[in-house]
Design an enzyme around this catalytic site. Structure first.
Site, PDB file in Angstrom:
ATOM      1  N   HIS A 330       0.828  -1.211   0.000  1.00  0.00           N
ATOM      2  CA  HIS A 330       0.000   0.000   0.000  1.00  0.00           C
ATOM      3  C   HIS A 330       0.863   1.262   0.000  1.00  0.00           C
ATOM      4  O   HIS A 330       2.072   1.230   0.272  1.00  0.00           O
ATOM      5  CB  HIS A 330      -0.960   0.013   1.189  1.00  0.00           C
ATOM      6  CG  HIS A 330      -0.303   0.092   2.529  1.00  0.00           C
ATOM      7  ND1 HIS A 330       0.169   1.262   3.080  1.00  0.00           N
ATOM      8  CD2 HIS A 330      -0.063  -0.874   3.465  1.00  0.00           C
ATOM      9  CE1 HIS A 330       0.674   1.032   4.277  1.00  0.00           C
ATOM     10  NE2 HIS A 330       0.546  -0.264   4.536  1.00  0.00           N
ATOM     11  N   CYS A 348       3.422  -4.713   6.538  1.00  0.00           N
ATOM     12  CA  CYS A 348       3.036  -4.494   5.149  1.00  0.00           C
ATOM     13  C   CYS A 348       4.239  -4.104   4.292  1.00  0.00           C
ATOM     14  O   CYS A 348       5.313  -3.772   4.805  1.00  0.00           O
ATOM     15  CB  CYS A 348       1.983  -3.397   5.063  1.00  0.00           C
ATOM     16  SG  CYS A 348       0.391  -3.876   5.778  1.00  0.00           S
TER      17      CYS A 348
END
Length: 409
Positions: A330, A348
């Site tokens: 992201h 992430c």
């Protein structure tokens, strides 16, 4: 099944005639006596007639409370099935098809509940004879307890080359019942590519994949013929599910913790190198072969329910999900200074806003993401993980025997 025809080799015996014997001036001639006609063996061919066609079918005549998933079982010898006709009480024929091995006829959709069906099967023998067998049965009513199902594949969608066919079950299917369920999961590929189903340990998901990623342009046609199928513990599948989808171009994302970079590889060529920041030492990213499972242009990450005061609630752009446990690729504008240098995320793959948008616009659900060199390993079943194990290990998860040549592909 075509019966064996046996023919005997012709036996030929040649009569041996002795030469004439001449004796001086004697006018008498002597010769070896020729065999009497009854002693001669003429050319002969003897053939064993082909055995007549043999056929029996199920369900048994008059059987009641048959599941609406019922197949017409076929036991055949010395011939092949030429037609199967199944009609309901309205006289309309039910669509269906034979299994590849000829063991049964599968209806194209679940039968109606509490309905009487008449079946006629015709088989043709290898000697030209034929046999017709009939039966009739009545289906059961709607079941009280069902197994919920899902299919992560949608009509007319285009997916990445690592898109597995994923069927979900709630509650999970017990080991003793998985073989019967697996037999009702059908996949065809164009062009043809071999594949195998394998189960997660909990039985909540079954994956289908080939030995290698799908060929770009492959057409996948899937039917999970589960409506009314007994799934164990008195439960029945909730419904049939089907989809026809396409595999797109070959694009892979390769993330290396050592370099803190992602290489985006399309059709074998690196098209962009992207600096990344992975999980900090206390919350490492996982290493393994993952698949893009979902794409959200904008969402909110909220960990306050699980982490309490240590949690966070943050607006996130261009999020691409990799695991059920919450690891994503992201946009992370707050960590651009660390990207390519230091790991600061909660697990992430952080990239810059511009790279996140470029990647989001380019990727498909089903594109593979390979992360290596981190402090944690991807757990099987945490996301769509069939590619994270070797083919030899993957096929061990099948509830049905896998042919030796396919297991070693």
């Amino acid at each position: 099944m075509v019966g064996m025809r046996r023919s005997l080799v012709a036996v030929v015996a040649l009569a041996v005639i002795a030469p004439l014997v001449l004796s001086g001036c004697d006018s008498k001639k002597s010769a070896a006596a020729a065999p009497a006609p009854s002693d001669r063996v003429e050319n002969a061919t003897t053939a064993v007639p082909a055995a007549p066609v043999s056929l029996s079918i199920t369900p048994a005549a008059g059987k009641k409370d048959v599941p609406v998933s019922a197949e017409i079982g076929l036991k055949l010898a010395n011939g092949k099935v030429s037609s199967v006709t199944v009609k309901g009480s309205d006289g309309k024929a039910v669509a269906g098809a034979l299994r590849d091995d000829g063991s049964s006829w599968v209806p194209g959709k679940p039968l109606k509940t509490r309905e009487k069906y008449a079946v006629t099967v015709v088989a043709t023998g290898s000697a030209g004879d034929s046999k017709t067998v009939t039966t009739s049965f009545t289906t059961m009513g709607a079941p009280s307890h069902k197994t919920g199902t899902g299919l992560y594949l949608f009509d007319d969608h285009t997916y990445g080359v690592a898109m597995p066919v994923v069927v979900e079950f709630s509650p999970g299917i017990k080991k003793a019942d998985r073989a019967a369920v697996q037999k009702r999961l059908f996949v065809t590929t164009q062009p043809a590519q071999p594949g195998v189903w394998a189960w997660t340990s909990t039985g909540t998901q079954a994956y289908y994949r080939a030995p290698k990623f799908w060929q770009p342009g492959t057409k996948l046609t899937v039917r999970a013929a589960l409506g009314g199928l007994p799934t164990g513990s008195g439960r029945y599948g909730d419904r049939d599910r089907a989809a026809s989808a396409k595999i797109g171009r070959d694009l892979e994302m390769k993330v290396d913790n050592a370099s803190k970079k992602m290489s985006v590889v399309q059709d074998g060529k690196v098209v962009r190198t992207i600096p990344v920041s992975l999980g900090r030492p206390s919350k490492p990213s996982v290493s393994g072969t993952m698949v893009v499972m979902d794409k959200l242009a904008s969402t909110v990450f909220d960990t306050t329910d699980t982490d309490g005061a240590a949690g966070y609630r943050t607006q996130i752009e261009f999020a691409q999900r990799l695991t059920w446990s919450g690891q994503y690729i992201h946009s992370a504008p707050w960590s651009t200074g660390a990207q390519g240098h230091t790991n600061v995320s909660h697990g992430c793959v952080n990239v810059s806003p511009s790279n996140a948008k470029w990647l989001f616009d380019k990727t498909l659900i089903g594109d593979p993401v390979v992360v290596k060199g981190t402090g944690d390993k991807l757990a099987y079943g945490d996301g769509w993980t069939p590619w994270n194990v070797s083919w030899a290990d993957f096929v061990k998860g099948s509830a049905l025997p896998v042919p030796a040549d396919l297991a070693s592909a």
